[in-house]
Enzyme design. Structure first.
Site, PDB file in Angstrom:
ATOM      1  N   HIS A 153     -48.006 -62.375 -34.737  1.00 35.51           N
ATOM      2  CA  HIS A 153     -49.097 -62.035 -34.005  1.00 35.51           C
ATOM      3  C   HIS A 153     -49.078 -62.279 -32.674  1.00 35.51           C
ATOM      4  O   HIS A 153     -49.442 -61.742 -32.081  1.00 35.51           O
ATOM      5  CB  HIS A 153     -50.132 -63.121 -34.531  1.00 35.51           C
ATOM      6  CG  HIS A 153     -51.170 -63.193 -35.881  1.00 35.51           C
ATOM      7  ND1 HIS A 153     -51.734 -63.779 -36.219  1.00 35.51           N
ATOM      8  CD2 HIS A 153     -51.007 -61.605 -36.556  1.00 35.51           C
ATOM      9  CE1 HIS A 153     -52.385 -63.779 -37.406  1.00 35.51           C
ATOM     10  NE2 HIS A 153     -51.647 -62.181 -38.044  1.00 35.51           N
ATOM     11  N   ASP A 185     -57.459 -62.958 -31.327  1.00 36.35           N
ATOM     12  CA  ASP A 185     -56.729 -61.796 -32.200  1.00 36.35           C
ATOM     13  C   ASP A 185     -57.931 -61.464 -33.563  1.00 36.35           C
ATOM     14  O   ASP A 185     -58.804 -62.400 -33.525  1.00 36.35           O
ATOM     15  CB  ASP A 185     -55.426 -61.804 -32.492  1.00 36.35           C
ATOM     16  CG  ASP A 185     -55.172 -62.891 -33.526  1.00 36.35           C
ATOM     17  OD1 ASP A 185     -55.696 -63.956 -33.309  1.00 36.35           O
ATOM     18  OD2 ASP A 185     -53.346 -63.264 -33.397  1.00 36.35           O
ATOM     19  N   ALA A 234     -32.076 -62.513 -38.100  1.00 39.40           N
ATOM     20  CA  ALA A 234     -30.884 -61.848 -36.953  1.00 39.40           C
ATOM     21  C   ALA A 234     -31.973 -60.926 -36.221  1.00 39.40           C
ATOM     22  O   ALA A 234     -33.162 -61.142 -36.169  1.00 39.40           O
ATOM     23  CB  ALA A 234     -30.555 -60.983 -38.608  1.00 39.40           C
ATOM     24  N   HIS A 252     -40.606 -55.514 -46.192  1.00 40.28           N
ATOM     25  CA  HIS A 252     -41.894 -55.566 -46.110  1.00 40.28           C
ATOM     26  C   HIS A 252     -43.144 -54.947 -45.661  1.00 40.28           C
ATOM     27  O   HIS A 252     -44.071 -55.988 -46.447  1.00 40.28           O
ATOM     28  CB  HIS A 252     -41.952 -57.812 -45.775  1.00 40.28           C
ATOM     29  CG  HIS A 252     -42.130 -57.571 -44.516  1.00 40.28           C
ATOM     30  ND1 HIS A 252     -40.889 -57.388 -43.415  1.00 40.28           N
ATOM     31  CD2 HIS A 252     -42.793 -58.796 -43.600  1.00 40.28           C
ATOM     32  CE1 HIS A 252     -41.533 -57.443 -42.033  1.00 40.28           C
ATOM     33  NE2 HIS A 252     -42.870 -58.600 -42.235  1.00 40.28           N
TER      34      HIS A 252
END
Length: 480
Positions: free
Chosen positions: A23, A115, A349, A366
């Site tokens: 978010h 949000d 990473a 994912h």
């Protein structure tokens, strides 16, 4: 909790995200782009303990961006099994009083942005007659589905997961009930009630900004801009994406080991394997994934996280300070056997730098929306392996609607090594992979054009910035 005084001549926008780097990151990029269009000051309001201090520090480095941290919220009365959407909503709900104090002391405020899980803050903003906006960091498809959820709730009495026919919402592909976002899988859970609550409150906003662009989600965006078929009016919607981190964001840092390793690999030969900032797998699933990668014979760079019993096990923490060496969790001898073609790294990473590297030819993901947009922006086709939240919906859309992904057969539970080998070879070796690579290359160009000076997303963002800078706060905007 320090309150910052602002120049009354300068438009001032307050932004409040809910918990999760997924978010925070797009909101950071939204703020930075907004500042490129107008001389605006921005204040980020967060709750203590919900984000890493290092991430907030990067946000507030900009001279026109300030940060206010509200007191921490105790959620210990909720058990560890509570769904993350409930915890995020409760954190915001319990922060309304300190937020009310902040908003009453800061002047002036041109607009307030919440949000998708912060909608209860709209009450506080409306007390001060502030224009209120919702920033939706996920897909236009999921936004369209959420705006229609009240209708589905009223029309369908049982569990969506038990439906024999797919669920159809405006602008959306047909989704199986089992593919719907996690909080919708159990109507008796608090997370379902929170989700329905937020989806209804979106209609109260002055406008909704969504992190997508016209060419990527043509059907959903057309439906949202038309504003029809939602059982009542919806606010103006502004597709302003793709909002993703730039590959040069961390320029000046030493080059990480994984990037040096990529430098030595052939062009387009490496599959990047990563499940986002919160995704985790069981130890048994990690083993099957490892052995499938090995059987595929493909080069890979794999971000390995400590196994957990549930898919979002790292969402509220990273396991810092623990011994998270990948060799502890992977099959015996795997690291040594694959040393010539693979590299495993613990925990993290630099994903944007990896995806933008010429050696990377695929992304096993994912299907979190930030990661998916990064794949688009850097032209990397995907293998979809959704874990939680809205990721199953994203995986279906990326494969069937957008055409840049193949999907792992995850519906039966444990994904076996043979299935992993199959999809990896399909993406990296076959004609199917070539078609996906061509399609994502086309969308990469479309994404760049959307954010160009006269591009669709850039024009909408400029419209918002100009409106906040030049007109009365109560004015509504044209969304074209």
């Amino acid at each position: 909790m320090e309150v910052v005084n602002h120049n009354s001549e300068k438009p001032h926008v307050l932004i409040m995200p809910s918990t999760g780097m997924g978010h925070l990151i797009p909101i950071m990029e939204f703020a930075k782009l907004l500042l490129c269009h107008r001389d605006i000051s921005i204040t980020l309001v967060t709750v203590s303990g919900q984000f890493p201090a290092s991430a907030l520090a990067k946000f507030s480095d900009h001279p026109s961006i300030d940060s206010i941290t509200l007191p921490p919220v105790d959620t210990s009365d909720y058990p560890p099994t509570t769904m993350i959407e409930t915890i995020m909503s409760v954190v915001i709900k319990r922060s309304l009083e300190p937020l009310r104090k902040v908003l009453s002391e800061i002047r002036p405020i041109t607009a307030f942005v919440a949000d998708l899980f912060s909608t209860d803050t709209l009450d506080v903003a409306k007390e001060l007659a502030l224009p209120t906006y919702v920033f939706f960091p996920s897909t236009a498809t999921v936004l369209s589905f959420m705006l229609y959820l009240r209708t589905l709730h009223e029309r369908i009495p049982g569990e969506y997961r038990d439906l024999k026919e797919p669920v159809q919402a405006p602008g959306c592909p047909p989704f199986k009930g089992t593919e719907l976002i996690d909080p919708l899988q159990n109507r008796q859970d608090d997370a379902y009630r929170w989700f329905l609550h937020h989806s209804c409150r979106y209609r109260e906003a002055t406008g909704i900004m969504v992190n997508s662009f016209d060419e990527l989600e043509t059907r959903a965006i057309k439906s949202l801009l038309g504003g029809r078929d939602y059982n009542g009016d919806i606010p103006p919607v502004y597709p302003i994406g793709p909002l993703v981190k730039k590959a040069s964001s961390d320029a000046g840092e030493s080059r990480e080991e994984c990037l040096r390793w990529l430098d030595g690999q052939p062009r387009g030969s490496v599959l990047f394997v990563s499940f986002g900032s919160g995704g985790t797998m069981t130890e048994g699933q990690l083993a099957e994934l490892a052995l499938g990668l090995e059987k595929s014979g493909q080069r890979f760079l794999w971000v390995v996280r400590k196994p957990q019993s549930f898919a979002a096990g790292a969402y509220f923490g990273t396991g810092a300070g623990e011994d998270n060496s990948p060799a502890r969790f992977l099959p015996e001898g795997f690291v040594e056997r694959t040393a010539e073609v693979g590299l495993v790294v613990p925990e993290w990473a630099p994903q944007v730098k990896v995806l933008s590297h010429e050696a990377v030819g695929g992304f096993l993901s994912h299907c979190g929306w930030n990661s998916s947009l990064e794949s688009v922006v850097y032209g990397v086709p995907m293998i979809g392996w959704p874990l939680y939240a809205e990721q199953r919906m994203n995986a279906r859309m990326l494969a069937d609607e957008i055409g840049i992904s193949v999907s792992v057969d995850y519906e039966k539970g444990l994904v076996p090594r043979g299935e992993v080998e199959r999809v990896v070879r399909l993406l990296m070796e076959s004609e199917v992979g070539k078609k996906l690579r061509k399609r994502v290359g086309e969308l990469k160009e479309a994404a760049s054009q959307a954010l160009a000076e006269e591009g669709s997303s850039s024009r909408r963002l400029a419209l918002l910035a100009d409106q906040w800078a030049n007109t009365k706060p109560s004015a509504r905007l044209d969304r074209s």
